[in-house]
Design a protein around this motif. Structure first.
Motif: not given
Length: 371
Positions: A6-8, A260-263, A272-273, A278-280
């Motif tokens: 997961l993203s930060g 879409k986790c894998h890509d 997503t990284q 992730s800024g959204g």
């Protein structure tokens, strides 16, 4: 839930939500990231086969690194992950492209190099050595130590319960993960068909400990699509003391299961990284949404408990719930899963302790019941 998967901002949102709702936050096997510390929630630190966050340079387990990590975070328990429901018996590979300096520092691995998670632990090799490992961690950290596993063959559980019967060694908690659990990092044959479904797997494990009278000395945690009130009520009735929620909490912070986790292109910024994607995700707003979900789940379970006539979901028994076969036949959970008398119910001493927490001002002569 690991940073990397997961993203930060997503981790921060979940941590904030857990804190506001009075829940705990499981780190996942990726180690403790700075994002796990931004919301204030107590942590359950999960240790997987790669020992992320508590490993030596060669990938072996390091008790010194574990102690260092525990000392710098609000860790309240340690969970040794043997397997998970969606991919039991499988390891994993974190490809070099995903091993950023940030992830490398958190997990204790080399930047820009593939990192394999073995399918099995190297710190122990059977039940006996696993219990030695558990006791060593407990003695060194002073924390409760448990295991998480999917359920397949039962010999492991029978031996574990038998060895715990003397009271000399044992796990503090058991997290049973059902085959319904999800991850993008598994072949379809595993995620669809390997590991017992939660209700069957949990009832078999619980019954193994119940036969030896050990259920009041072990905390049982349920995991696998238990974030819905109906499923959660069944889990408590079968003997779970706590439940984990995963995908439901993720959906509360914006996951739309876009697959879409894998890509690395999750459109909502959850898995997503990508800094842009992730800024959204606003961790403050999403943290409030996660807390609202957790509170609502708890409120619904409390309402069901009151309707049954008990003060807490943990007091619901397998004789309080019936499983319907169409509209012409029903059987209690106890009958469906072969529970003997008093299985799934807490012992009177534990019930008394629970009622003291739920109703601290109850009169002295009130006697707790398990019915």
């Amino acid at each position: 839930m690991s940073f990397g998967s997961l993203s930060g901002p997503a981790i921060t949102a979940l941590n904030r939500g857990a804190f506001k709702a009075g829940a705990m936050h499981n780190t996942g096997e990726g180690g403790i990231s700075p994002y796990h510390l931004e919301g204030g929630a107590d942590l359950v630190m999960q240790i997987g086969t790669a020992y992320f966050g508590c490993r030596n340079a060669d990938g072996s387990f390091s008790i010194d690194r574990l102690k260092e990590r525990v000392a710098t975070a609000p860790v309240k328990a340690i969970e040794i992950k043997l397997s998970q429901g969606a991919k039991p018996g499988l390891g994993g590979l974190l490809p070099a492209a995903k091993v950023t300096p940030e992830i490398a520092a958190i997990r204790g691995i080399e930047v820009g190099k593939d990192c394999a998670s073995p399918s099995r632990h190297s710190a122990f090799f059977d039940v006996d050595s696993m219990l030695d490992f558990v006791e060593m961690i407990a003695a060194e950290t002073g924390l409760p130590v448990g295991i998480k596993s999917a359920v397949g063959e039962m010999e492991f559980w029978r031996e574990l319960a038998a060895r715990m019967r003397t009271g000399e060694r044992g796990v503090d908690f058991v997290t049973v993960d059902g085959g319904e659990g999800g991850t993008g990092a598994a072949p379809l044959i595993f995620s669809d068909s390997v590991a017992m479904p939660y209700r069957i797997g949990f009832s078999r494990v619980y019954g193994t400990f119940a036969e030896l009278g050990l259920t009041d000395s072990v905390t049982f945690i349920g995991s696998a699509k238990l974030g819905l009130p109906e499923n959660a009520a069944v889990a408590f009735a079968l003997g779970a003391d706590m439940i984990n929620v995963g995908r439901e909490a993720m959906m509360s912070i914006g996951c739309i299961q876009a697959q879409k986790c894998h890509d690395d292109t999750c459109p909502t910024g959850v898995a997503t990284q990508s800094k842009w994607l992730s800024g959204g995700l606003d961790p403050l707003d999403k943290g409030d949404r996660c807390a609202s979900y957790l509170r609502t789940l708890r409120r619904e379970l409390t309402k069901v408990s009151a309707a049954v006539g008990v003060a807490h979901p943990g007091l619901i028994t397998p004789r309080d719930i019936e499983v319907m076969n169409g509209d012409y036949e029903s059987r209690t959970l106890a009958g469906v899963y072969g529970y003997k008398d008093h299985w799934g119910a807490l012992g009177p001493d534990v019930v008394g302790e629970l009622l003291d927490i739920v109703h601290p001002h109850r009169t002295f002569n009130e006697k707790p019941t398990t019915a």
